[in-house]
Design a protein around this motif. Structure first.
Motif, PDB file in Angstrom:
ATOM      1  N   PRO A  46       0.824  -1.214   0.000  1.00 55.69           N
ATOM      2  CA  PRO A  46       0.000   0.000   0.000  1.00 55.69           C
ATOM      3  C   PRO A  46       0.858   1.264   0.000  1.00 55.69           C
ATOM      4  CG  PRO A  46      -0.885  -1.598   1.534  1.00 55.69           C
ATOM      5  CD  PRO A  46       0.424  -2.154   1.065  1.00 55.69           C
ATOM      6  N   TYR A  50      -1.066   3.379  -4.850  1.00 58.97           N
ATOM      7  CA  TYR A  50      -1.960   2.224  -4.720  1.00 58.97           C
ATOM      8  C   TYR A  50      -2.349   2.111  -3.244  1.00 58.97           C
ATOM      9  CZ  TYR A  50       0.051   1.114  -9.289  1.00 58.97           C
ATOM     10  OH  TYR A  50       0.492   1.169 -10.593  1.00 58.97           O
ATOM     11  N   LEU A  52      -4.304   0.300  -1.464  1.00 58.15           N
ATOM     12  CA  LEU A  52      -4.314  -1.029  -0.847  1.00 58.15           C
ATOM     13  C   LEU A  52      -3.342  -1.967  -1.532  1.00 58.15           C
ATOM     14  CD1 LEU A  52      -8.157  -1.508  -0.216  1.00 58.15           C
ATOM     15  CD2 LEU A  52      -6.393  -0.803   1.424  1.00 58.15           C
ATOM     16  N   PHE A  62      -7.396  -1.720  -4.403  1.00 58.44           N
ATOM     17  CA  PHE A  62      -8.467  -0.819  -3.965  1.00 58.44           C
ATOM     18  C   PHE A  62      -9.557  -0.713  -5.026  1.00 58.44           C
ATOM     19  CE2 PHE A  62     -10.154   3.589  -3.654  1.00 58.44           C
ATOM     20  CZ  PHE A  62     -10.818   3.442  -2.449  1.00 58.44           C
ATOM     21  N   TRP A 238      -1.994  -7.859   2.094  1.00 61.88           N
ATOM     22  CA  TRP A 238      -3.034  -6.906   1.687  1.00 61.88           C
ATOM     23  C   TRP A 238      -3.922  -7.453   0.567  1.00 61.88           C
ATOM     24  CZ3 TRP A 238       2.248  -6.155   1.197  1.00 61.88           C
ATOM     25  CH2 TRP A 238       2.782  -6.274  -0.094  1.00 61.88           C
ATOM     26  N   ALA A 242      -7.680  -7.061   2.249  1.00 62.68           N
ATOM     27  CA  ALA A 242      -8.521  -5.955   1.772  1.00 62.68           C
ATOM     28  C   ALA A 242      -9.942  -6.416   1.433  1.00 62.68           C
ATOM     29  CB  ALA A 242      -7.860  -5.275   0.578  1.00 62.68           C
TER      30      ALA A 242
END
Length: 271
Positions: A46, A50, A52, A62, A238, A242
């Motif tokens: 992240p 970007y 996420l 994201f 992530w 996410a």
């Protein structure tokens, strides 16, 4: 003086509205193309560029989470609405009628309830060939009996009410009484059940996609995204966290809304 807590619904309606607005406006809010691949930017953590991070194909996580909300929550809302409408009408007809009509509808509901719900959905989705539509259809097939049983019980309790006797004396037919007098008066508890069911159904739909029986790659869908990133939990967490956090948030919002609606519709109001 008795006071009902309809005011308590406002913050939960606000949260739900914000979530649905994000779902509707996802293509506009997404900063990148959720399907654009860039292997040179694969598995970036992240950052300001970007928010996420990126996945193993260099796609913006994201943006994929935002667009995935349309897939997951959109399909969930459709399947819950279909199951609720079909189950409500079938249950109200069973409660309002008697004899073979009630027996046939309730025994059909018993057949579906006899199977473990998620196992039945997995089997049905597998037999139908997988895919998001078939997964949603399998979940709707296993969900409608709960609405049918609740609607039947509520309708039978209404049948002894004086306003239904007055409607019959006024010459109203069965279908007229069912559509204009019975269904509007049993909508509250069924609406609460549907609101609480949205969170459960979204988890189950994501679970089917996680097992490969729902959305197929490269579709942005939360369950499929978690399935694709499960091997990266230690190296690029992530990618899986996410969509998992998005699913958790949406389930929590709809569960809180359902609880608030149940409290607001409760006849036992505060003094």
């Amino acid at each position: 003086m008795r006071r009902c807590e309809w005011q308590s619904l406002f913050p939960y309606l606000l949260m739900t509205g914000a979530l649905l607005a994000a779902v509707i406006l996802a293509p506009v809010l997404a900063p990148c193309d959720p399907y654009a691949q860039d292997l040179s930017a694969a598995l970036l953590p992240p950052s300001a560029t970007y928010l996420l991070g990126t996945d193993s194909y260099g796609r913006d996580v994201f943006s994929r989470v935002l667009v995935g909300a349309q897939t997951t929550l959109g399909a969930t809302l459709v399947l819950v609405a279909a199951a609720a409408v079909f189950g409500c009408v079938a249950g109200a007809a069973a409660g309002f009628c008697s004899g073979w009509v009630r027996t046939a509808i309730m025994r059909a509901a018993d057949v579906f309830l006899a199977f473990p719900a998620l196992v039945f959905a997995v089997a049905l989705a597998g037999v139908l060939g997988g895919g998001l539509f078939h997964a949603a259809l399998a979940l709707a097939a296993m969900s409608w009996p709960k609405y049918a049983r609740l609607a039947c019980a509520l309708t039978r309790s209404l049948c002894a009410m004086p306003f239904l006797a007055a409607a019959r004396m006024a010459g109203a037919g069965r279908m007229c009484i069912l559509w204009y007098h019975v269904l509007p008066n049993i909508g509250g508890p069924l609406l609460v059940t549907a609101a609480l069911d949205i969170g459960t159904a979204s988890m189950e739909l994501a679970g089917l996609s996680f097992l490969g029986l729902g959305a197929t790659p490269p579709t942005a869908e939360w369950g499929a995204m978690m399935a694709n990133g499960r091997s990266l939990l230690q190296t690029a967490p992530w990618v899986i966290l996410a969509p998992g956090a998005a699913l958790f948030l949406s389930v929590a919002v709809f569960n809180l809304l359902g609880d608030a609606m149940r409290d607001a519709l409760d006849t036992r109001c505060d003094q």
